[in-house]
Enzyme design. Structure first.
Site, mmCIF file in Angstrom:
data_model
loop_
_atom_site.group_PDB
_atom_site.id
_atom_site.type_symbol
_atom_site.label_atom_id
_atom_site.label_comp_id
_atom_site.label_asym_id
_atom_site.label_seq_id
_atom_site.Cartn_x
_atom_site.Cartn_y
_atom_site.Cartn_z
ATOM 1 N N LYS A 204 0.848 -1.183 0.000
ATOM 2 C CA LYS A 204 0.000 0.000 0.000
ATOM 3 C C LYS A 204 0.883 1.233 0.000
ATOM 4 O O LYS A 204 1.709 1.410 0.893
ATOM 5 C CB LYS A 204 -0.896 -0.010 1.236
ATOM 6 N N LYS A 257 -2.107 -1.436 -3.922
ATOM 7 C CA LYS A 257 -3.020 -0.305 -3.829
ATOM 8 C C LYS A 257 -2.235 0.985 -3.914
ATOM 9 O O LYS A 257 -1.272 1.112 -3.153
ATOM 10 C CB LYS A 257 -3.768 -0.400 -2.490
ATOM 11 N N TYR A 321 -15.210 0.471 -6.719
ATOM 12 C CA TYR A 321 -16.498 1.147 -6.538
ATOM 13 C C TYR A 321 -17.360 1.027 -7.790
ATOM 14 O O TYR A 321 -18.534 1.367 -7.767
ATOM 15 C CB TYR A 321 -16.271 2.627 -6.199
HETATM 16 C C1 PBG Z 1 -7.466 3.559 5.555
HETATM 17 C C2 PBG Z 1 -7.786 3.262 4.124
HETATM 18 C C3 PBG Z 1 -7.613 4.140 3.055
HETATM 19 C C4 PBG Z 1 -8.140 3.512 1.920
HETATM 20 C C5 PBG Z 1 -8.595 2.249 2.317
HETATM 21 N N1 PBG Z 1 -8.370 2.105 3.689
HETATM 22 C C6 PBG Z 1 -7.077 5.505 3.044
HETATM 23 C C7 PBG Z 1 -5.705 5.736 3.544
HETATM 24 O O1 PBG Z 1 -4.938 4.813 3.787
HETATM 25 O O2 PBG Z 1 -5.361 6.888 3.702
HETATM 26 C C8 PBG Z 1 -8.194 4.122 0.554
HETATM 27 C C9 PBG Z 1 -9.302 3.718 -0.317
HETATM 28 C C10 PBG Z 1 -9.609 4.619 -1.456
HETATM 29 O O3 PBG Z 1 -8.984 5.681 -1.679
HETATM 30 O O4 PBG Z 1 -10.524 4.257 -2.207
HETATM 31 N N2 PBG Z 1 -6.670 2.678 6.223
#
Ligand code: PBG
Ligand code: ZN
Length: 333
Positions: A204, A257, A321
Site C-alpha cells: 500500500k 493499492k 467502486y
Molecule cells: C485507511 C484506508 C484508506 C483507503 C482504504 N483504507 C485511506 C488511507 O490509507 O489513507 C483508501 C481507499 C480509497 O482511496 O478508495 N486505512
C-alpha cells in the site's frame, strides 16, 4: 510476391482477426463476478443513506438501506463486499475504542448480512484511522509517533472482533510490521483460523489518490501524514519486502493499492508469490478519474480496458467502486 512476406513468424494479424481468436490471445484476463469485490461504507444510523459528493453514484448506507441495495446486486451476481464502518456519534479516542465496540456499525451489521446473504463473501477493512481522535492508523506515543506494539495489539483485537461477529475475511489496511502475525495468532487462539482469512493490504503506497475516500470516511490524519507506514510511490524494493514480510507472517491474500499507476508492482508481486491470490484496490482517486473520462459509453469502455490490463498484470480480484456498473456490463455481454 514481394519479400515483405519472407518472415512468416512475424505475421501476427492472422492470429487475431476474429473475436474468438482474440479471446484466446488474452488468457486469464476475463472479468467474472468473482474477480470483483465491492467496497461499501456503513453508517451508524441504520436508516440513513448519504450520497458521497466526491464520488458519483457512491453512497454511505445504514444497514437498513444497505441490505436492499445489495439484494439487487447479489441477484446480478455480486460475490463479495469489503465493509468500511463510519462513526458519527460514537466517540473517537486515541486508541480507537469504537472500532470494536458492541455499538460499532460493522459489528452490528455482520450477523444481519450473514443472514440476509448466506452466499456473499464478507470482508472487513481493519484499521484504527476512522476511529482514532488523531486519525492515524495506529496508536501514538506521547511524542506523536506510531507506538508499534500497542498498535499491533489493538489492530489484532479489532480484527478478532470482526471475525467473531461474522466476517469471512479481515483486511488490515494499516501497513504496520507484524500485524498479520498478530491477527493470525488471535484467530488461531480462538479457533477461527479455518473460517476466517487475512487479506493483507501488503503493498500500500502513500498515494495522493485516496482523497475522495478520506472525505467519505472523515479519516484524514489531524496532523502529519502516513508516510512512515505507507510505502513511498517510487519504491518497488520496499513493495517486494512488504509482500515477503506479510507472506512470512501468514497472509492468505496480498494486495497492491492503488492499481493503475502501480501495475509494475502487481506483476512483480504476482511473479514473487504466484500461489497467493492477488488483489488490486482501484482506489477512490482512480474512480473519480475514470468517472470523469467521458460520456457513459466511454467510461464503460475505459473501465473494462483498465480491468483487463489489471488482470493481465496479475490481479485475481479487483476491489472497485464500479462493481455495480461492471455487473451490468457483464450481464449485457
Ligand atoms: C485507511 C484506508 C484508506 C483507503 C482504504 N483504507 C485511506 C488511507 O490509507 O489513507 C483508501 C481507499 C480509497 O482511496 O478508495 N486505512
Ligand atoms: Zn487507516
Amino acid at each position: 510476391m514481394s519479400n515483405l512476406f519472407l518472415c512468416p513468424e512475424h505475421i501476427l494479424q492472422g492470429g487475431y482477426f476474429n473475436a474468438t481468436l482474440r479471446k484466446l490471445q488474452e488468457p486469464n484476463t476475463s472479468i467474472q463476478p468473482h474477480n470483483i469485490m465491492y467496497p461499501v461504507f456503513l453508517l451508524e444510523n441504520e436508516d440513513a443513506m448519504q450520497a458521497v459528493s466526491s464520488m458519483p453514484n457512491v453512497f454511505r448506507y445504514g444497514i437498513n438501506k444497505l441490505i436492499p441495495a445489495l439484494e439487487e446486486l447479489v441477484k446480478q451476481g455480486l460475490k463479495s463486499i469489503l465493509i468500511f464502518g463510519i462513526v458519527e456519534t460514537l466517540p473517537k479516542d486515541p486508541t480507537g475504542t469504537s472500532a470494536d465496540a458492541s455499538e460499532n456499525p460493522v459489528i452490528k451489521a455482520l450477523p444481519r448480512l450473514r443472514e440476509a446473504f448466506p452466499e456473499l463473501l464478507l470482508a472487513c477493512d481493519v484499521c484504527l484511522c476512522p476511529y482514532t481522535s488523531h486519525g492515524h492508523c495506529g496508536v501514538l506515543t506521547d511524542k506523536g509517533v506510531i507506538d508499534h506494539e500497542p498498535s499491533v495489539k489493538r489492530i489484532a483485537e479489532v480484527a478478532l472482533a470482526y471475525a467473531k461477529a461474522g466476517a469471512h475475511i479481515v483486511a488490515p489496511s494499516d501497513m504496520m510490521d507484524n500485524r498479520i502475525k498478530g491477527i493470525k495468532d488471535a484467530l488461531i487462539l480462538n479457533g477461527l483460523q479455518n473460517q476466517v482469512s487475512v487479506l493483507s493490504y501488503s503493498c500500500k503506497f502513500a498515494s495522493s489518490m485516496y482523497g475522495p475516500f478520506r472525505d467519505t470516511m472523515k479519516s484524514s490524519p489531524m496532523a502529519g501524514d502516513r508516510k512512515c507506514y505507507q510505502l513511498p510511490p517510487g519504491s518497488a524494493g520496499l513493495a517486494a519486502r512488504a509482500a515477503a514480510r506479510d507472506v512470512a507472517e501468514g497472509a492468505d491474500f496480498l494486495m497492491v493499492k492503488p492499481g493503475l499507476p502501480y501495475l509494475d508492482i502487481v506483476r512483480q508481486t504476482k511473479d514473487q508469490f504466484p500461489n497467493h491470490p492477488l488483489f488490486i484496490y482501484q482506489v477512490s482517486g482512480e474512480y473519480a478519474m475514470i468517472s470523469k473520462s467521458g460520456d457513459s459509453k466511454e467510461v464503460e469502455t475505459i473501465l473494462m480496458e483498465t480491468l483487463t490490463c489489471m488482470r493481465r498484470a496479475g490481479a485475481d480480484c479487483i476491489i472497485t467502486y464500479f462493481a455495480p456498473l461492471i455487473l451490468s456490463i457483464i450481464k449485457k455481454q
